[in-house]
Scaffold this active site. Structure first.
Site, PDB file in Angstrom:
ATOM      1  N   ASP A  30     -12.790  12.550   3.522  1.00  0.00           N
ATOM      2  CA  ASP A  30     -12.514  13.427   2.897  1.00  0.00           C
ATOM      3  C   ASP A  30     -13.106  12.648   1.047  1.00  0.00           C
ATOM      4  OD1 ASP A  30     -11.671  15.600   4.257  1.00  0.00           O
ATOM      5  OD2 ASP A  30     -10.125  15.848   3.457  1.00  0.00           O
ATOM      6  N   HIS A  88     -12.052  18.553   9.364  1.00  0.00           N
ATOM      7  CA  HIS A  88     -11.313  17.820   8.107  1.00  0.00           C
ATOM      8  C   HIS A  88     -11.781  16.190   8.667  1.00  0.00           C
ATOM      9  CE1 HIS A  88      -9.255  21.550   6.648  1.00  0.00           C
ATOM     10  NE2 HIS A  88      -8.900  21.432   8.036  1.00  0.00           N
TER      11      HIS A  88
END
Length: 377
Positions: A156, A127
């Site tokens: 991200d 992540h």
């Protein structure tokens, strides 16, 4: 008025985080984007607010052969496919990029992953925080004692989504010359590293120390830091240039011994600044520095940011139909403005109407619905 990407047809395979954000950006730049969701999508990250806006959603079962056939048909005249699966998943679905490009040589296949399509970590889960960690970016953030856990912007969205969008736009420009599409391999770990290009260059030149709070631009300098105010809120100070530093000192009403860039004086400077800022509230200091070039700004909460006079004057936040302010998609273009953010449909809300409007017959759609290859929410 049509946006800058008017006429560009994008098929997005539903996912989480960086892939839908990239598709949102493309949609609000004027592309015709359709999101292909999994039937019965329940992943809370995939349903996260703000990342599914401004485009229709159809639900297609890509584990069903007829569902794969639907997607192939959509891609036959599409300009871009956006997907964020782990490497190899697209191939296992029978949608290998080489096959898609053979069927539609003008297609741009935009692939978003954490680690890239190859390499020893390619199949590893991750992540934002792990991509930022391995890129070196996380190491540079936070106080001297430990790195911070940042909001998911570096890996991200900045290191992932926006580099994917840049890759798509570059591939579309290249296609204008070559007539052929290509595969875009965007890796969040590489985008995160690239964001620190200046820091890496300074490190190599010996002008950046490889530790936190030890440098000019990471809180190491007293005139480039965040200070607590009397009400427990904060102001940010970025008075790098001598003239800005002089105005900072004057507006604070303090006396500072030594030169701005004499590091031996920095501890005393910091103590002087901290003591001064602690005497008044954040908003009192904001008023004190209003109209100045001291590079001092209040640290606003997320809720406050949309109400700041600069944001209000430029319409930087808009209502996307949810009743809440959301950031408008930048940048601004003078002749082909971006779209105002639109509402978020439920996964599969537009399946029937969208397929019917894009070349599928009534009987075909009814058969697909009956087989479960597609689902109408």
């Amino acid at each position: 008025m049509p946006g800058p990407l008017a006429g560009v047809r994008v098929v997005e395979l539903g996912g989480i985080g960086p892939t839908p954000f990239a598709a949102t950006h493309l949609a609000e730049l004027g592309a015709e984007v359709v999101r292909v969701d999994r039937p019965g999508e329940s992943n809370l990250l995939a349903l996260a607010g703000g990342l599914r806006r401004s485009r229709p959603s159809i639900a297609v079962d890509l584990k069903h052969p007829d569902g794969v056939a639907v997607l192939r048909r959509l891609l036959a005249d599409a300009d871009v496919l956006v997907e964020g699966y782990r490497p190899g998943v697209l191939e296992r679905l029978g949608l290998a990029p080489d096959d898609l490009l053979a069927a539609n040589p003008r297609l741009v296949v935009a692939r978003m992953t954490g680690w890239g399509q190859d390499g020893p970590w390619a199949q590893r889960a991750g992540h934002d925080i792990t991509y930022a960690a391995v890129s070196g970016t996380l190491h540079a953030l936070g106080p001297r004692e430990r790195p911070i856990a940042p909001v998911p912007a570096l890996g991200d969205f900045a290191g992932g989504s926006l580099y994917l969008v840049v890759g798509v736009l570059a591939a579309l420009v290249a296609r204008g010359s070559t007539g052929r599409g290509q595969v875009v391999d965007a890796a969040m770990v590489e985008g995160s590293a690239h964001l620190l290009t200046m820091v890496h260059s300074m490190l190599g030149a010996g002008t950046w120390r490889d530790e936190r709070e030890a440098n000019l631009l990471d809180g190491g300098a007293p005139f480039y830091d965040v200070y607590a105010c009397a009400d427990g809120r904060f102001v940010a100070v970025g008075a790098l240039e001598p003239q800005f530093w002089a105005e900072l000192v004057a507006r604070l009403g303090v006396s500072v011994d030594g030169e701005q860039y004499d590091t031996a004086t920095w501890p005393a400077q910091r103590a002087t600044f901290a003591e001064a800022f602690a005497r008044r509230t954040r908003d009192e200091w904001a008023a004190q520095f209003e109209g100045s070039d001291a590079c001092v700004a209040p640290v606003l909460s997320l809720a406050e940011a949309s109400r700041h006079p600069q944001a209000v004057a430029r319409g930087s936040f808009v209502d996307d139909g949810s009743g809440n302010p959301v950031p408008r998609t930048p940048p601004r273009l003078s002749a082909t403005p971006v779209r105002t953010p639109g509402p978020e449909p439920a996964p599969g809300a537009d399946t029937t109407s969208w397929l019917l409007a894009h070349g599928f017959g009534d009987d075909e759609v009814a058969g697909l619905l009956a087989s479960g290859a597609v689902v109408q929410a």
